[in-house]
Design a protein around this motif. Structure first.
Motif, mmCIF file in Angstrom:
data_model
loop_
_atom_site.group_PDB
_atom_site.id
_atom_site.type_symbol
_atom_site.label_atom_id
_atom_site.label_comp_id
_atom_site.label_asym_id
_atom_site.label_seq_id
_atom_site.Cartn_x
_atom_site.Cartn_y
_atom_site.Cartn_z
ATOM 1 N N ALA A 73 0.837 -1.195 0.000
ATOM 2 C CA ALA A 73 0.000 0.000 0.000
ATOM 3 C C ALA A 73 0.873 1.247 0.000
ATOM 4 O O ALA A 73 0.370 2.362 0.067
ATOM 5 N N LYS A 74 2.194 1.030 -0.087
ATOM 6 C CA LYS A 74 3.124 2.151 0.005
ATOM 7 C C LYS A 74 3.371 2.784 -1.365
ATOM 8 O O LYS A 74 3.695 2.081 -2.333
ATOM 9 N N ASP A 94 -4.041 -5.457 0.424
ATOM 10 C CA ASP A 94 -2.747 -5.626 1.076
ATOM 11 C C ASP A 94 -2.888 -6.410 2.372
ATOM 12 O O ASP A 94 -3.991 -6.513 2.932
ATOM 13 N N GLU A 98 -0.302 -0.951 8.583
ATOM 14 C CA GLU A 98 -0.523 0.418 8.127
ATOM 15 C C GLU A 98 0.782 1.204 8.178
ATOM 16 O O GLU A 98 1.662 0.931 8.970
ATOM 17 N N SER A 99 0.857 2.219 7.311
ATOM 18 C CA SER A 99 2.071 3.036 7.238
ATOM 19 C C SER A 99 1.686 4.467 6.896
ATOM 20 O O SER A 99 0.647 4.719 6.274
ATOM 21 N N ASP A 100 2.549 5.399 7.305
ATOM 22 C CA ASP A 100 2.334 6.805 6.944
ATOM 23 C C ASP A 100 2.441 7.008 5.437
ATOM 24 O O ASP A 100 1.992 8.022 4.902
ATOM 25 N N ASP A 102 1.069 5.087 3.185
ATOM 26 C CA ASP A 102 -0.024 4.423 2.482
ATOM 27 C C ASP A 102 -0.643 5.322 1.415
ATOM 28 O O ASP A 102 -0.860 6.518 1.633
ATOM 29 N N ILE A 107 -8.489 1.066 0.543
ATOM 30 C CA ILE A 107 -7.585 0.010 0.992
ATOM 31 C C ILE A 107 -8.385 -1.100 1.675
ATOM 32 O O ILE A 107 -9.110 -0.859 2.637
ATOM 33 N N ARG A 109 -7.516 -4.147 3.706
ATOM 34 C CA ARG A 109 -6.320 -4.679 4.375
ATOM 35 C C ARG A 109 -6.718 -5.787 5.349
ATOM 36 O O ARG A 109 -7.710 -5.677 6.057
ATOM 37 N N ASP A 111 -4.998 -9.218 7.979
ATOM 38 C CA ASP A 111 -3.867 -9.583 8.835
ATOM 39 C C ASP A 111 -3.499 -11.049 8.582
ATOM 40 O O ASP A 111 -3.424 -11.833 9.508
ATOM 41 N N LYS A 435 1.861 -5.949 13.579
ATOM 42 C CA LYS A 435 0.582 -5.270 13.409
ATOM 43 C C LYS A 435 -0.295 -5.513 14.629
ATOM 44 O O LYS A 435 -1.016 -4.636 15.079
#
Length: 857
Positions: A73-74, A94, A98-100, A102, A107, A109, A111, A435
């Motif tokens: 998602a990056k 994905d 999560e990421s800054d 993204d 999305i 998402r 696990d 996560k």
């Protein structure tokens, strides 16, 4: 045109995700954003005719109407296709945290261990389980699934991944492709690289971790490093491995970790790495290889988590016995608390340890009255609070012991058993996915956000005392459950691992409380701050039952033991409020999971046997929160009812549970449970929950005005409705069972016959005095029952009595009669009653007129 892409250096899971996404977007074009792994390159070269993958340079960006991104998602990991962000809609599938970084888009998402599992699940939901797959689609999906889960051995693997594998094989997937593309031996050129990496590396030892860091300078891109890293990790027997491969302009960092203590995504976060806590990679530009090596080494050392120590998992305080304790008494203590061994102390110091096995053997030979000092082990294996878990595990294994006492100097401060070690290792395994740890942190913040500010201020005051006393403190029970559910709750219970009563005194002084009520026997206290706020303070304790259905006895215990004594998992949660981990949720028994799944679950199989009132409580919580009773719990509940355990407890305890359950907002739900599981029959065999009763219970909620006016107790109303078809003598029998007072019995013993007579008389009552005469001697709760049973005209008369006639004050009093010469006598009451009735029937009549009429007689 729709475009499907993935991350640069695509692996088999990325390829699989792209192929499966094509099932959802059949008209889309597939294209890699950059370089791919060796395995992907080999497969695509052979299967390009089936896959139809386009090159980036062949894509007309102006024609792209939607971008579908899989396995990342990056924005930094999709190469040139990042130019499309903000210009076209983006769909993302994905399975990474999560990421800054993204991408802004839709999305989806999960696990899961593999993104292949994610796409398969979506395909089955949208297209159905009978969807057809081409042979190559099944095979590439299997390869992606196996590669990303390490053949289902990585800790990130979930049950969904295993089911996905079974689904693919059942559909016709061929495992030989998995072997061919994921378990190949090293080529000659790879062997050379493998040896170079081993020779250039070093092993960094930190706490319980062994980390292998190595580098390889290369002017050109070297593929296949991802194939080497796991082999290097195995050879070096390390918990994590980092490989830097490249040159001064551009390098790759590839990393693998099998330890929660080496979280890769945190370590590589500054390089904008991609992946999980256990597998990650990143491209770094314009940093020389040697400089990058030293920089990464420093970052690793800063971010490696210090391993947990014995102090964090040991049980404290420790239950001990003396050297003179008889074996039979030691056996009783072990049985009561479920221990398999006990430390033996003399003059406050550890002298030995005795196991359950040795006691059983000795008692089998007839030595039950012998002191434990004769058979205890005095050759002790001990550890300190700072001993690492890994070292502790080695001590247990090497010395073949089941428990290790923990000493501070020569003082016994805790004990660790095999079960404690296994529990820690299992919990560590569950926490491996970063996560999940981030969700836990987010959950902590979410929980704190739900707590009202005045309660946070109070908890901070508690935290202050905890810091001063150096004690662990927890907010426990129903209030934690209700905070999670977002339900207001002012019942504040805290548990202290230490001296609860002393803590309560300090808290009272800190809050300038009005008073404190101490219960020495139960090691509890109530701090009454003011009329609106009280805090229950308890010492962490363990309860045990001398026999089934008895009231519990109390002894000191740890917070885990304190939580274990709770009725259901949803009530076994604790919120840490001490200075060390303020706001952290403590959940030994998966209570949070059961709240999320809306399930009522007992903590152990004998729960209903030890305390059968939990049967009624299970129904209360199930109805109050609209939860279901978990399958195994339901089985044990039914068994306890069928074996008559409810009849073995004191009826006043059952009465207290009924008062709570019938006072809830919708008691009819709980009563449906009580009827379904034959609990009502235990009170009286003639109690049956009829449709008429259910209707009356529902009507109670619409009578708010009358309840407020009459200050009625709802539980009594519901209780009377439950008995509305019983005769007076049957009601009297139940009142006797429940030990109701004489006043209560006199007030509420109105059986169906008495109520029918009152209703019949009310129907004929036309005058106000007749309505008053019929209803005045009946309690308001019974009056409301008659109201529910009556028709419109009768209900109107009852309302008239409640809101009008019952409030009228007599104009003529006993003092008035005395003033005109009457002396107190049996006819006194009759004269006053007649005066009141005339007052009720003749609107506007005056006191003088009433007195004039009395004087005539």
């Amino acid at each position: 045109m729709e475009l499907i892409t993935t991350h640069i250096y695509a692996d088999l899971d990325a390829l699989s995700s792209m192929v499966l996404a094509k099932k959802l977007y059949p008209n889309a074009v597939i294209a890699f954003p950059g370089n791919v792994s060796n395995n992907v390159k080999k497969f695509v070269t052979l299967y390009q005719d089936f896959l139809g993958i386009s090159k980036t340079k062949e894509i007309d960006f102006d024609q792209v109407e939607k971008l579908i991104v899989v396995d990342t998602a990056k924005v930094s990991r999709i190469g040139r296709f990042s130019e499309l962000i903000g210009k076209v809609p983006v769909e993302i599938y994905d399975h990474h945290p999560e990421s800054d970084e993204d991408i802004e888009g839709n999305i989806v998402r999960v696990d899961y261990g593999s993104n292949t599992t994610h796409l398969l699940e979506i395909i089955k939901n949208r297209l159905g389980s009978s969807v057809n797959f081409e042979k190559y689609e099944l095979n590439v999906a299997l390869m992606g699934l196996y590669e990303d889960t390490g053949n289902f051995t990585y800790s990130i693997t979930t049950p969904k991944d295993l089911k996905a594998g079974a689904f693919l094989i059942k559909k016709g997937g061929d495992l030989k492709f998995v072997h061919e593309y994921t378990t190949k031996g090293l080529r000659e050129d790879q062997k050379e690289t493998f040896i170079e990496l081993l020779e250039a590396g070093e092993t960094i030892k930190f706490s319980a971790e062994r980390i292998f860091l190595t580098k390889l300078y290369s002017e050109e891109f070297l593929g296949g490093i991802d194939e080497l890293i796991n082999k290097i990790k195995d050879v070096e027997d390390c918990t994590a491995c980092f490989i830097i491969c490249g040159n001064d302009e551009k390098s790759n960092i590839i990393a693998r970790s099998s330890s929660i203590g080496v979280p890769l995504d945190e370590i590589l976060e500054g390089y904008q790495g991609g992946g999980h806590t256990s597998a990650s990679s990143v491209v770094v530009k314009n940093i020389p290889v040697d400089e990058l090596y030293n920089q990464l080494r420093e970052i690793i050392l800063k971010n490696v988590k210090k391993g947990k120590t014995t102090k964090e998992i040991m049980s404290t305080p420790v239950k001990t016995i003396t050297m003179e304790t008889r074996l039979r008494d030691a056996h009783k203590i072990m049985t009561r608390f479920g221990y398999t061994g006990l430390p033996v102390v003399e003059d406050g110091k550890l002298a030995g340890i005795i196991s359950r096995r040795d006691i059983d053997r000795s008692m089998g030979h007839g030595f039950a009255n012998a002191p434990v000092k004769v058979y205890m082990t005095s050759k002790l294996i001990t550890a300190s609070e700072e001993t690492s878990i890994e070292d502790l595990k080695q001590l247990l294994v090497e010395n073949e012991v089941g428990r290790i006492p923990i000493l501070r100097g020569d003082k016994l401060v805790g004990i660790v058993t095999r079960a404690d070690i296994l529990r820690f290792l299992y919990a560590q395994k569950k926490r491996m996915d970063i996560k999940k740890r981030k969700v836990s942190k987010a959950m902590r913040e979410q929980l704190l956000d739900k707590i009202p500010k005045d309660l946070i201020d109070l908890l901070k005051a508690i935290e202050k005392i905890a810091k001063k006393r150096k004690e662990k403190v927890y907010m426990v029970g129903g209030i934690v459950r209700d905070i999670i559910l977002g339900i207001p709750n002012k019942d504040i219970d805290i548990v202290v691992e230490g001296e609860g009563i002393a803590f309560a005194w300090d808290l009272k002084n800190e809050l300038n409380g009005e008073k404190i009520v101490v219960h020495e026997k139960f090691k509890t206290a109530v701090v009454i701050v003011d009329k609106d706020l009280k805090i229950d303070v308890a010492t962490s304790r363990v309860e045990y039952y001398e026999y089934p259905t008895s009231l519990p006895s109390v002894d000191y215990g740890s917070i885990r033991e304190d939580m274990y004594r709770r009725d259901f998992t949803i009530n076994s949660l604790a919120l840490e409020v001490d200075y060390q981990k303020f706001g952290e949720l403590v959940d030994f028994f998966n209570g949070y999971r059961d709240i999320q799944n809306r399930e009522i679950r007992i903590l152990h199989n004998f729960s209903f046997v030890e305390d059968p009132t939990r049967i009624i409580r299970a129904f209360r919580f199930a109805s109050r929160y609209d939860f279901k009773i978990e399958e195994e719990t339901e089985r044990f509940l039914k068994d306890a009812v069928e074996n008559g355990f409810l009849k073995k407890i004191s009826w006043p305890r059952v009465k207290n549970e009924f008062k709570i359950i019938l006072g809830d907002k919708n008691p009819e739900k709980a009563l449906n449970f009580l009827e379904k599981y034959d609990v009502l029959k235990n009170i009286h065999h003639n109690i049956k929950l009829t449709e008429k009763m259910k209707k009356h219970l529902e009507e109670l909620n619409s009578l708010g005005e009358m309840f407020s006016q009459l200050k009625l107790k709802k539980w009594i109303m519901a209780f009377l409705i439950l008995m509305e078809d019983l005769k007076s003598d049957e009601i009297e029998l139940i009142f006797n069972k429940f030990s109701f007072s004489q006043d209560f019995r006199k007030k509420y013993e109105f059986g169906i016959k008495k109520r029918s007579e009152a209703l019949s008389k009310l129907k004929k009552a036309d005058k106000n005095s007749e309505i008053y005469d019929t209803l005045n001697e009946i309690s308001f709760e019974v009056l409301m029952l008659i109201y529910l049973e009556g028709k419109k005209s009768s209900r109107e008369k009852i309302r008239k009595f409640i809101f009008d006639l019952s409030k009228i004050k007599p104009l003529v009093t006993g003092a008035d009669l005395i003033s005109v010469g009457y002396k107190p006598s049996p006819e006194f009451r009759k004269i006053l009653e007649d005066a009141l009735y005339r007052q009720l029937d003749y609107k506007g009549i005056t006191k003088e007129q009433l007195m004039s009429n009395i004087n005539k007689f």
